[in-house]
Design a protein around this motif. Structure first.
Motif, short mmCIF file in Angstrom:
data_model
loop_
_atom_site.label_atom_id
_atom_site.label_comp_id
_atom_site.label_asym_id
_atom_site.label_seq_id
_atom_site.Cartn_x
_atom_site.Cartn_y
_atom_site.Cartn_z
N GLY A 109 43.88 38.91 42.85
CA GLY A 109 43.73 38.52 44.24
C GLY A 109 45.08 38.29 44.88
N ASN A 110 45.11 38.26 46.21
CA ASN A 110 46.36 37.96 46.89
C ASN A 110 46.09 37.07 48.11
N PHE A 111 47.08 36.22 48.41
CA PHE A 111 46.91 35.18 49.43
C PHE A 111 48.11 35.13 50.37
N THR A 112 47.85 34.57 51.55
CA THR A 112 48.91 34.19 52.47
C THR A 112 48.71 32.72 52.80
N TYR A 113 49.81 31.95 52.76
CA TYR A 113 49.68 30.51 53.02
C TYR A 113 50.78 30.07 53.97
N ILE A 208 54.16 32.14 53.16
CA ILE A 208 54.48 32.82 51.91
C ILE A 208 53.30 33.67 51.46
N ASN A 209 53.60 34.84 50.93
CA ASN A 209 52.59 35.72 50.33
C ASN A 209 52.71 35.64 48.81
N PHE A 210 51.59 35.52 48.12
CA PHE A 210 51.63 35.44 46.66
C PHE A 210 50.30 35.96 46.10
N ASN A 211 50.27 36.13 44.80
CA ASN A 211 49.11 36.71 44.13
C ASN A 211 48.50 35.74 43.12
N ALA A 212 47.24 36.02 42.77
CA ALA A 212 46.59 35.32 41.66
C ALA A 212 46.48 36.32 40.50
N TYR A 213 46.64 35.82 39.28
CA TYR A 213 46.63 36.69 38.10
C TYR A 213 45.65 36.15 37.05
N GLY A 214 45.10 37.07 36.29
CA GLY A 214 44.21 36.70 35.19
C GLY A 214 44.35 37.69 34.06
N GLN A 215 43.61 37.46 33.00
CA GLN A 215 43.58 38.40 31.88
C GLN A 215 42.19 38.39 31.28
N LEU A 216 41.81 39.52 30.67
CA LEU A 216 40.54 39.63 29.99
C LEU A 216 40.73 39.24 28.53
N ILE A 217 39.90 38.32 28.05
CA ILE A 217 39.98 37.92 26.66
C ILE A 217 38.63 38.16 25.99
N ASN A 218 38.68 38.48 24.70
CA ASN A 218 37.47 38.75 23.95
C ASN A 218 36.60 37.50 23.88
N TYR A 219 35.35 37.63 24.27
CA TYR A 219 34.47 36.46 24.36
C TYR A 219 34.20 35.83 22.99
N ASP A 220 33.94 36.67 21.97
CA ASP A 220 33.67 36.13 20.63
C ASP A 220 34.88 35.39 20.08
N GLU A 221 36.07 35.98 20.28
CA GLU A 221 37.28 35.32 19.79
C GLU A 221 37.54 34.03 20.55
N TYR A 222 37.21 34.03 21.84
CA TYR A 222 37.37 32.80 22.63
C TYR A 222 36.45 31.70 22.09
N LEU A 223 35.19 32.04 21.84
CA LEU A 223 34.26 31.05 21.31
C LEU A 223 34.73 30.53 19.95
#
Length: 256
Positions: A109-113, A208-223
């Motif tokens: 995602g990206n934002f302006t604030y 200011i303009n900035f972004n939001a970042y994430g990552q995909l993680i394996n659900y079984d390994e997360y549990l």
């Protein structure tokens, strides 16, 4: 001495005590190697909505206006003009990503604030609900919900965005090639090389303009990571098992 050594290694209980942990360790290594993900996914993502959290008590009675879940005017102003308020906008643009790997940061995602010039301290909401939509190629859109806070600086100083503890949304699971993944929200920044859970804006009057970042993680390994025993607990368990095996050995010797 030699007879004692031979006797120890021939004893079935000692054999189990020595070799079982080694076999378990080797098995875990093979399982870890087998679970290395070959995930490589392309697609797009964007922030579909932001709004002060409806479930957050601290936001009660504070001032904000919302337009289409994308534009927020935050706080009461001295002038009474909403243009002088803090203004948070989700640009709602589609961010394309290519060949994203498991645990690799990508833009969601990206934002302006704008840090408003005339905001009265203590009048802005602080907890925000953020909905991110992700659509890998050939897959349905998945919606991930997370929360962040904004701490307003006093007397025109910088404001601060905060993502608490890199949250994982367990309510939405994304299935890709038979494996399940969840989104971990990493934080904000101006590039994937500069991501932080705490992001500071400019002084009052700046945008200011900035972004939001994430990552995909394996659900079984997360549990699994949520239930892994601490090293001390694992050691205590091993000592308990050893004591039990020795006790059984003594009982067996006594009944011979």
């Amino acid at each position: 001495m030699n007879n004692l050594t031979i006797g120890v290694f021939m004893n079935p209980y000692c054999y189990r005590m020595i070799w079982l942990p080694m076999v378990a360790a080797v098995t875990l290594c093979f399982l870890s190697a087998a679970n290395v993900s070959a995930l490589s996914v392309s697609g797009g993502s964007f922030t579909s909505s932001i709004d002060p959290s409806r479930d957050a008590g601290p936001n009660s009675g504070l001032t904000y206006e919302r337009e289409n879940y994308r534009n927020l005017w935050l706080g009461e102003t001295i002038s009474g003009d909403r243009a002088d308020a803090d203004i948070l906008t989700s640009e709602n643009t589609f961010n394309f990503f290519t060949d994203v790997q498991e645990n690799e940061a990508f833009q969601i995602g990206n934002f302006t604030y704008t840090n408003g010039l005339g905001v009265i301290d203590g009048t802005t909401p602080s907890i925000f609900r953020n909905v991110v939509q992700i659509q890998p190629e050939g897959e349905q859109i998945s919606r991930f919900t997370s929360f962040f806070t904004i701490e307003n600086g006093e007397n025109g100083s910088a404001d601060t965005f905060i993502i608490p503890d890199s949250p994982v949304n367990e309510n939405t699971i994304l299935e890709i090639d038979g494996d399940e993944y969840v989104l971990q929200y990493l934080g904000f920044g101006t590039s994937s090389d500069d991501i932080d859970q705490i992001f500071t804006t400019g002084l009052a009057g700046t945008t200011i303009n900035f972004n939001a970042y994430g990552q995909l993680i394996n659900y079984d390994e997360y549990l699994a990571s949520q239930t892994v025993p601490t090293p001390s607990a694992a050691a205590a368990g091993f000592l308990l098992l050893s004591a039990l095996l020795l006790r059984r050995k003594k009982h067996s010797d006594a009944t011979v």
